[in-house]
Design an enzyme around this catalytic site. Structure first.
Site, short mmCIF file in Angstrom:
data_model
loop_
_atom_site.label_atom_id
_atom_site.label_comp_id
_atom_site.label_asym_id
_atom_site.label_seq_id
_atom_site.Cartn_x
_atom_site.Cartn_y
_atom_site.Cartn_z
N GLY A 79 3.26 5.77 -5.35
CA GLY A 79 2.31 4.80 -5.88
C GLY A 79 1.60 5.34 -7.12
O GLY A 79 1.34 4.60 -8.07
N ASN A 158 -8.44 1.23 -0.50
CA ASN A 158 -7.98 2.20 0.50
C ASN A 158 -9.10 2.83 1.31
O ASN A 158 -8.87 3.33 2.40
CB ASN A 158 -7.14 3.29 -0.17
CG ASN A 158 -7.81 3.86 -1.40
OD1 ASN A 158 -8.14 3.13 -2.33
ND2 ASN A 158 -8.02 5.15 -1.40
N SER A 207 4.25 2.01 -2.32
CA SER A 207 4.63 3.37 -1.92
C SER A 207 5.13 3.36 -0.48
O SER A 207 4.45 2.85 0.41
CB SER A 207 3.39 4.26 -2.05
OG SER A 207 3.70 5.58 -1.70
N ALA A 208 6.33 3.94 -0.25
CA ALA A 208 6.99 3.81 1.05
C ALA A 208 6.23 4.47 2.21
O ALA A 208 6.28 3.98 3.34
CB ALA A 208 8.40 4.42 0.97
N HIS A 209 5.53 5.57 1.92
CA HIS A 209 4.93 6.29 3.06
C HIS A 209 3.75 5.57 3.69
O HIS A 209 3.25 5.97 4.73
CB HIS A 209 4.58 7.74 2.68
CG HIS A 209 3.38 7.91 1.80
ND1 HIS A 209 2.17 8.35 2.28
CD2 HIS A 209 3.20 7.73 0.46
CE1 HIS A 209 1.31 8.45 1.26
NE2 HIS A 209 1.91 8.08 0.16
N CYS A 334 -7.16 9.47 0.53
CA CYS A 334 -5.96 10.25 0.75
C CYS A 334 -5.91 11.46 -0.16
O CYS A 334 -4.89 12.08 -0.31
CB CYS A 334 -4.74 9.38 0.53
SG CYS A 334 -4.76 8.62 -1.08
N1 PLP Z 1 -3.07 3.42 -4.56
C1 PLP Z 1 -3.70 3.29 -3.39
C2 PLP Z 1 -4.54 2.08 -3.13
C3 PLP Z 1 -3.57 4.29 -2.41
O1 PLP Z 1 -4.21 4.15 -1.24
C4 PLP Z 1 -2.77 5.42 -2.68
C5 PLP Z 1 -2.67 6.51 -1.69
O2 PLP Z 1 -3.40 6.55 -0.73
C6 PLP Z 1 -2.12 5.49 -3.92
C7 PLP Z 1 -2.29 4.48 -4.84
C8 PLP Z 1 -1.23 6.65 -4.25
O3 PLP Z 1 0.00 6.50 -3.60
P1 PLP Z 1 0.96 7.76 -3.43
O4 PLP Z 1 0.40 8.60 -2.33
O5 PLP Z 1 2.29 7.18 -3.07
O6 PLP Z 1 1.01 8.45 -4.73
#
Ligand code: PLP
Length: 388
Positions: A79, A158, A207-209, A334
Site C-alpha cells: 500500500g 486505520n 495491500s494484500a496483507h 501499523c
Molecule cells: N494505508 C493505510 C490506510 C494503512 O492502514 C496502511 C498500513 O497499515 C498502509 C497504507 C500501508 O500499507 P502497507 O503496509 O502495505 O505498506
C-alpha cells in the site's frame, strides 16, 4: 483459521488493521505456485508462458471482483508504494499544483506530502468531529479552485476506523474538469463491497496483507485512459510502469485472498458489525467511564478504538494487555510497534492522561475471544485498584 504456531495459553489477535493472518488456502496456492510456476513471466518459452498465464489470470480475477478492466490493475509491492507512486505521478505527469487531503491520512500519504511541500500546495480538508471528511466543505473549496487538483482521501482511517463516503466524493469530482481523485483503500479492500464501476475514483491503493493475503504485495487501480509514466525502469514489466520481475506467487495469493474475502462480504460485514457491537457493550458494562473514538454507524466494522480512563496506566497499558495475551495496538497504528501519540489522534481532544487502544477484528475472530479480552481488561482494572 490456522493462526500459525501452537499456543499453550489462550491468546487473542485483535490487531487485524496492522495485518491479518494469511488464509490457509492462500498459503497452499502460494506454495503450489512457487513449486509449479517458477518460470519468469517475461520468458517466451512454455515455462514463462505458464507463469504469465498465472499473472494475467490473477489480474483478471481482481478486475472482475472490483468491476474494472484488467488493464486498470497494476501490481505493486504494498500500500505504501501504491500511495507514494500515485502522489509522484500526480505531480510529475498530471501536472497537479494543488492537493486536497486530510490530516489523518496514513503516513504513506501524510508524510509523503509533507516532504513534497516545496513542489505542490497542500490543502487540508475539514473533518467532522468523528474524523470523516466534510463533503459539503470540500465541495465549496473545489468550486473556488482554479488549479489542476488532486484529491487524496482514505476510504477508512486505520487508527480510528472513520469511514468516508468516497462514492459521494467520486460523484462530486467526476463532474469537474482537471480534478483527480485517489483513495487509499488499504483498510477497506476485502472488507467492504467495492466496485470501481460505482465508486468513481481515478486511482485507488490496496495491500494484500490486510485481507488475509501475503505481505509485500499490493496493487494500484488506475482508471483508463490515465497513463502513468514509469517509476522504475528496466525490463518494462507492468506495461513499462514498474519494471522488475513480478512477485508472481504473492500476486496469485493476493488474487485468491481477494476472492475469498469478497465471497460472502455482506454477511461478513454484518458478522463484524455484530462482533464489534458486542465488544462495545461488554466493555461499557464492565469498565466505567470507557469511551469510544467513533460511533458505530460511520466507522469501519473491523475497528474499535477505545479511550481508556486515566486510572489505567497510559504508558504501560499496551504492554499489560500483551502480557495477558491480547494483541492490539495503541497510538500509532501499523508503524512498527510505536507506542506514542500519532498525528491522527493528535487531531482529537482526547484527555491527556487517557490512552487510546485500537482493537481490530477479522471474520476469524469470535465472541469467546471478546469475552476473554474483556475479562482480562477487568482483571487489570482490579489489579490496578489493588495497587493504587
Ligand atoms: N494505508 C493505510 C490506510 C494503512 O492502514 C496502511 C498500513 O497499515 C498502509 C497504507 C500501508 O500499507 P502497507 O503496509 O502495505 O505498506
Amino acid at each position: 483459521m490456522n493462526l500459525g504456531k501452537t499456543r499453550s495459553k489462550m491468546q487473542v489477535y485483535f490487531d487485524n488493521a496492522a495485518t491479518t493472518p494469511v488464509h490457509e488456502s492462500v498459503v497452499e496456492i502460494i506454495a503450489d505456485n512457487l513449486r509449479s510456476y517458477y518460470g519468469n513471466p517475461s520468458s517466451s518459452h512454455y515455462c514463462g508462458r505458464d507463469a504469465k498465464a498465472q499473472l494475467e489470470g490473477s489480474r483478471r480475477t481482481i478486475a472482475t471482483l472490483l468491476g474494472c478492466k484488467p488493464s486498470e490493475i497494476l501490481f505493486t509491492s504494498c500500500g505504501t508504494e501504491s500511495n507514494n507512486a500515485i502522489i509522484h505521478h500526480a505531480i510529475q505527469t498530471l501536472k497537479v499544483t494543488k492537493i486536497y487531503t486530510t490530516v489523518i491520512e496514513h503516513p504513506a500519504i501524510y508524510t509523503t506530502l509533507l516532504n513534497l511541500k516545496d513542489r505542490v500546495s497542500v490543502e487540508y480538508i475539514d473533518l467532522h468531529e468523528d474524523g470523516r471528511v466534510d463533503i459539503a466543505s470540500l465541495d465549496q473549496r473545489l468550486k473556488l479552485n482554479k488549479e489542476v487538483a488532486f484529491i487524496t482521501i482514505m476510504h477508512a482511517n486505520n487508527e480510528m476506523g472513520a469511514l468516508n463516503d468516497i462514492k459521494a466524493v467520486g460523484d462530486l469530482v467526476s463532474k469537474m474538469e482537471n480534478v483527480y481523485f485517489h483513495s487509499d483503500m488499504v483498510q477497506t479492500m476485502g472488507h467492504l463491497p467495492i466496485k470501481f464501476s460505482e465508486i468513481l475514483v481515478d486511482f485507488a491503493s490496496a495491500s494484500a496483507h490486510k485481507f488475509h493475503g501475503p505481505k509485500g504485495v499490493g496493487f494500484l487501480f488506475i482508471r483508463q485512459p490515465h497513463q502513468l509514466t514509469p517509476m522504475m525502469t528496466g525490463g518494462s514489466q507492468e506495461r513499462g510502469y514498474r519494471s522488475g520481475t513480478e512477485n508472481l506467487a504473492s500476486i496469485v495469493g493476493m488474487a485468491h485472498a481477494l476472492e475469498l474475502a469478497t465471497k460472502e462480504i455482506d454477511s461478513d460485514v454484518q458478522y463484524l458489525n455484530d462482533l464489534r457491537s458486542y465488544m462495545r457493550k461488554k466493555l461499557t458494562e464492565r469498565i466505567s467511564d470507557i469511551q469510544f473514538l467513533t460511533n458505530e454507524s460511520d466507522s469501519l466494522c473491523t475497528v474499535l478504538s477505545v479511550i481508556f480512563p486515566d486510572r489505567f496506566d497510559k504508558d504501560t497499558l499496551l504492554f499489560q494487555l500483551d502480557m495477558k495475551g491480547i494483541a492490539c495496538s495503541g497510538g500509532s497504528a501499523c508503524s512498527s510497534g510505536a507506542n506514542k501519540a500519532s498525528h491522527v489522534l493528535a487531531q482529537f481532544s482526547i484527555p491527556e492522561k487517557c490512552k487510546v487502544i485500537r482493537f481490530s477484528f477479522s471474520k476469524f475472530n469470535n465472541r469467546d475471544e471478546i469475552d476473554f479480552c474483556v475479562e482480562k481488561i477487568s482483571e487489570l482494572q482490579l489489579e490496578l485498584a489493588a495497587n493504587a
